[in-house]
Design an enzyme around this catalytic site. Structure first.
Site, PDB file in Angstrom:
ATOM      1  CB  CYS A 103      -0.929   0.019   1.208  1.00 18.12           C
ATOM      2  SG  CYS A 103      -1.883  -1.485   1.344  1.00 18.12           S
ATOM      3  CG  HIS A 139      -3.332   3.162   2.375  1.00 21.03           C
ATOM      4  ND1 HIS A 139      -3.851   2.779   1.162  1.00 21.03           N
ATOM      5  CD2 HIS A 139      -3.294   2.042   3.145  1.00 21.03           C
ATOM      6  CE1 HIS A 139      -4.122   1.489   1.200  1.00 21.03           C
ATOM      7  NE2 HIS A 139      -3.795   1.021   2.388  1.00 21.03           N
ATOM      8  CG  ASN A 196      -6.559  -1.219   1.339  1.00 22.15           C
ATOM      9  OD1 ASN A 196      -5.834  -0.800   0.436  1.00 22.15           O
ATOM     10  ND2 ASN A 196      -6.083  -1.713   2.478  1.00 22.15           N
TER      11      ASN A 196
HETATM   12  O1  UT7 Z   1      -3.722  -1.665   3.503  1.00 17.02           O
HETATM   13  C1  UT7 Z   1      -2.828  -2.342   4.305  1.00 17.02           C
HETATM   14  C2  UT7 Z   1      -3.001  -1.941   5.670  1.00 17.02           C
HETATM   15  N1  UT7 Z   1      -4.180  -2.553   6.206  1.00 17.02           N
HETATM   16  C3  UT7 Z   1      -4.855  -1.927   7.119  1.00 17.02           C
HETATM   17  O2  UT7 Z   1      -4.536  -0.821   7.430  1.00 17.02           O
HETATM   18  C4  UT7 Z   1      -5.980  -2.662   7.798  1.00 17.02           C
HETATM   19  C5  UT7 Z   1      -5.873  -2.447   9.262  1.00 17.02           C
HETATM   20  N2  UT7 Z   1      -6.894  -3.105  10.063  1.00 17.02           N
HETATM   21  C6  UT7 Z   1      -8.191  -2.772  10.009  1.00 17.02           C
HETATM   22  O3  UT7 Z   1      -8.606  -1.932   9.243  1.00 17.02           O
HETATM   23  C7  UT7 Z   1      -9.118  -3.419  11.018  1.00 17.02           C
HETATM   24  O4  UT7 Z   1      -8.361  -4.113  11.961  1.00 17.02           O
HETATM   25  C8  UT7 Z   1     -10.150  -4.386  10.367  1.00 17.02           C
HETATM   26  C9  UT7 Z   1     -11.175  -3.562   9.625  1.00 17.02           C
HETATM   27  C10 UT7 Z   1      -9.462  -5.331   9.440  1.00 17.02           C
HETATM   28  C11 UT7 Z   1     -10.877  -5.155  11.456  1.00 17.02           C
HETATM   29  O5  UT7 Z   1     -11.485  -4.276  12.378  1.00 17.02           O
HETATM   30  P1  UT7 Z   1     -11.347  -4.537  13.947  1.00 17.02           P
HETATM   31  O6  UT7 Z   1     -12.129  -3.509  14.619  1.00 17.02           O
HETATM   32  O7  UT7 Z   1      -9.863  -4.573  14.252  1.00 17.02           O
HETATM   33  O8  UT7 Z   1     -12.058  -5.919  14.122  1.00 17.02           O
HETATM   34  P2  UT7 Z   1     -11.447  -7.299  14.653  1.00 17.02           P
HETATM   35  O9  UT7 Z   1     -10.525  -7.868  13.638  1.00 17.02           O
HETATM   36  O10 UT7 Z   1     -10.946  -7.124  16.032  1.00 17.02           O
HETATM   37  O11 UT7 Z   1     -12.754  -8.152  14.707  1.00 17.02           O
HETATM   38  C12 UT7 Z   1     -13.800  -7.842  15.623  1.00 17.02           C
HETATM   39  C13 UT7 Z   1     -14.906  -8.844  15.432  1.00 17.02           C
HETATM   40  C14 UT7 Z   1     -14.412 -10.284  15.430  1.00 17.02           C
HETATM   41  O12 UT7 Z   1     -15.383 -11.067  16.077  1.00 17.02           O
HETATM   42  P3  UT7 Z   1     -15.164 -11.565  17.581  1.00 17.02           P
HETATM   43  O13 UT7 Z   1     -13.902 -12.366  17.560  1.00 17.02           O
HETATM   44  O14 UT7 Z   1     -15.050 -10.319  18.391  1.00 17.02           O
HETATM   45  O15 UT7 Z   1     -16.401 -12.363  17.849  1.00 17.02           O
HETATM   46  C15 UT7 Z   1     -14.367 -10.652  13.970  1.00 17.02           C
HETATM   47  O16 UT7 Z   1     -14.536 -12.018  13.749  1.00 17.02           O
HETATM   48  O17 UT7 Z   1     -15.514  -8.634  14.154  1.00 17.02           O
HETATM   49  C16 UT7 Z   1     -15.542  -9.871  13.438  1.00 17.02           C
HETATM   50  N3  UT7 Z   1     -15.447  -9.580  12.021  1.00 17.02           N
HETATM   51  C17 UT7 Z   1     -16.511  -9.332  11.250  1.00 17.02           C
HETATM   52  N4  UT7 Z   1     -17.829  -9.294  11.531  1.00 17.02           N
HETATM   53  C18 UT7 Z   1     -18.659  -8.982  10.510  1.00 17.02           C
HETATM   54  C19 UT7 Z   1     -14.320  -9.495  11.262  1.00 17.02           C
HETATM   55  N5  UT7 Z   1     -14.648  -9.201   9.982  1.00 17.02           N
HETATM   56  C20 UT7 Z   1     -16.017  -9.096   9.958  1.00 17.02           C
HETATM   57  C21 UT7 Z   1     -16.940  -8.803   8.943  1.00 17.02           C
HETATM   58  N6  UT7 Z   1     -18.234  -8.746   9.265  1.00 17.02           N
HETATM   59  N7  UT7 Z   1     -16.553  -8.540   7.673  1.00 17.02           N
END
Ligand code: UT7
Length: 342
Positions: free
Chosen positions: A129, A269, A299
Site C-alpha cells: 500500500c 492511504h 482499500n
Molecule cells: O492496507 C494495508 C493496511 N491494512 C490496514 O490498514 C488494515 C488495518 N486493520 C483494520 O482496518 C481493522 O483491523 C479491520 C477492519 C481489518 C478489522 O477491524 P477490527 O475492529 O480490528 O475488528 P477485529 O478484527 O478485532 O474483529 C472484531 C470482530 C471479530 O469477532 P469476535 O472475535 O469479536 O467475535 C471478527 O470475527 O468482528 C468480526 N469480524 C466481522 N464481523 C462482521 C471481522 N470481519 C467481519 C466482517 N463482518 N466482515
C-alpha cells in the site's frame, strides 16, 4: 519560483534548481460495483459492521479479462493526456503493485507495450500500500539527477484476484483500480519537497500472500491450504499503521519546516476510516484537510493514494501552489509520507 513559506530540503542536497513536479495525474477504476449488501449474500457480514469498522460502502471489481496492466494503462493514458505528454516522451515507467499480471515479466513492461511508450525503460516496485509513495521517491531521483526528463509512476492493483472471497476478515476490505502520475522538472514549482520512507521486515507476517514464491512454490498443497490468498492480522496492522504514518508524516513536515495547518490537502492511504481519523487527530489536522474516498473504492493498496490524489485534484481540492501531504502504510511492513508543493 516565488519565495516559499517552507524549506525545500532538496535545495541543500546539491540539486541546484532542479525540481520534480507532478505534471498531471489520472486514474481508472473498473465499472463493476460490489456493495456491502452484495457481500452480505456471500459471507457472514453486514453493511452496518463494514461501515462502522471501516467506512467502506462499496468497491470496484475488475472483469475476468481486465488485468492490472489494463487499469494501469488507462490511468496512464489519462495522466499523459492531461500533462500534454506523448507516449514516446516517456523515459521510464514504474508500476507499484502487489498484483502483477503474472510473476514476471514486470507489469510495467506490459503497460509500456499497451500505451506505446517504446523508448521507456520499465520495472515494477513492490511496497504494497506504500507502493505509490515509494515509486514517487524512486521516480523523482531519476528526474533530480537529470538522468530522465519524464517518468510515469503508476499504482495499480487487481486485489480481487488474491482475495479469499470466503474470508469475511479480508474480503470486505479490498478493491481494484489504478492511478498514475507524470513526473517532470517544472521550473515554476518546488514539486516533491521530501519523501520519508520506512519498513519493518520483523512484522512481515502481519500481511502477506505466502504462496507462489521461492519459499512456498505453487503446488496442490499451497492451493489447498489457501496460501495464494491475501492474509492479514487486522488488529495488529491497525496499531502499527497509526504509529508509522504519524511518525513519517511528522518527519516530512519537520524536514520542510512547516506546520500541519499549512497543508491544504492530506491524502492518506484509504484503508480504514478509523485509522485515518486517528492519524489526523494525532497530527492536529482538521477534518476538512483530509481527503477521503474509501467509501467508494475500499482499500486499493498501491493504487489508493494515486486514485485519491487524482480525485482531489479533479474536484479542485488541490490547486497549483498548494502544499499536499501524502501518507501510506502497508505490507512489509512499509510506510511513507511525502510533502509536495503542487
Ligand atoms: O492496507 C494495508 C493496511 N491494512 C490496514 O490498514 C488494515 C488495518 N486493520 C483494520 O482496518 C481493522 O483491523 C479491520 C477492519 C481489518 C478489522 O477491524 P477490527 O475492529 O480490528 O475488528 P477485529 O478484527 O478485532 O474483529 C472484531 C470482530 C471479530 O469477532 P469476535 O472475535 O469479536 O467475535 C471478527 O470475527 O468482528 C468480526 N469480524 C466481522 N464481523 C462482521 C471481522 N470481519 C467481519 C466482517 N463482518 N466482515
Amino acid at each position: 519560483m516565488k519565495t516559499a513559506k517552507f524549506k525545500n530540503p532538496r535545495a541543500s542536497h546539491g540539486f541546484q534548481g532542479r525540481t520534480c513536479s507532478i505534471a498531471a495525474v489520472g486514474s481508472c477504476v473498473p465499472e463493476r460495483r460490489l456493495t456491502n449488501a452484495d457481500l452480505e449474500k456471500s459471507v457472514d457480514t453486514s453493511d452496518e459492521w463494514i461501515v462502522t469498522r471501516t467506512g467502506i460502502r462499496e468497491r470496484r471489481i475488475a472483469g475476468p479479462q481486465e488485468y492490472t496492466s489494463d487499469l494501469a494503462a488507462k490511468a496512464a493514458a489519462t495522466a499523459l493526456q492531461r500533462a500534454g505528454v506523448t507516449a514516446d516522451q516517456i523515459d521510464l515507467i514504474i508500476v507499484a503493485t502487489i498484483t502483477p499480471d503474472m510473476g514476471f515479466p514486470a507489469t510495467a513492461c506490459l503497460v509500456q507495450q499497451k500505451i506505446g511508450a517504446k523508448r521507456a525503460a520499465a520495472f515494477d516496485l513492490e511496497a504494497a500500500c506504500s507502493g505509490f509513495i515509494y515509486a514517487l521517491e524512486v521516480g523523482q531521483q531519476f528526474i533530480m539527477s537529470c538522468t530522465y526528463n519524464t517518468v510515469l509512476v503508476i499504482g495499480a492493483e487487481k486485489l480481487s484476484s488474491i482475495v479469499n472471497w470466503q474470508d469475511r476478515n479480508t474480503c470486505v476490505l479490498f478493491g481494484d483500480g489504478a492511478g498514475a502520475a507524470v513526473l517532470q522538472h517544472r521550473p515554476s514549482a518546488h514539486g516533491l519537497l521530501t519523501v520519508c520512507m520506512g519498513a519493518d521486515g520483523g512484522k512481515a507476517s502481519l500481511i502477506s500472500m505466502p504462496g507462489g514464491g521461492s519459499l512456498h512454490p505453487a503446488s496442490m498443497q499451497t492451493v489447498v491450504s489457501g496460501m495464494h490468498f491475501l492474509r492479514m492480522e487486522g488488529k495488529e496492522v491497525f496499531k502499527s499503521a497509526v504509529t508509522a504514518m504519524c511518525t513519517a508524516a511528522e518527519e516530512a513536515l519537520r524536514r520542510c519546516e512547516i506546520d500541519v495547518s499549512q497543508i491544504k490537502c492530506i491524502i492518506p492511504h484509504q484503508a480504514n476510516r478509523r485509522i485515518i481519523d486517528a492519524v489526523a487527530d494525532r497530527l492536529g489536522a482538521k477534518p476538512e484537510q483530509v481527503f477521503l474516498n474509501l467509501e467508494k473504492y475500499g482499500n486499493t493498496s498501491a493504487a489508493s493514494v494515486a486514485i485519491a490524489l487524482d480525485e482531489a485534484v479533479q474536484l479542485g481540492r488541490i490547486q497549483r501552489g498548494d502544499l499536499v501531504l501524502l501518507m501510506a502504510f502497508g505490507a512489509g511492513l512499509t510506510w511513507g509520507a511525502a510533502v509536495i508543493e503542487w
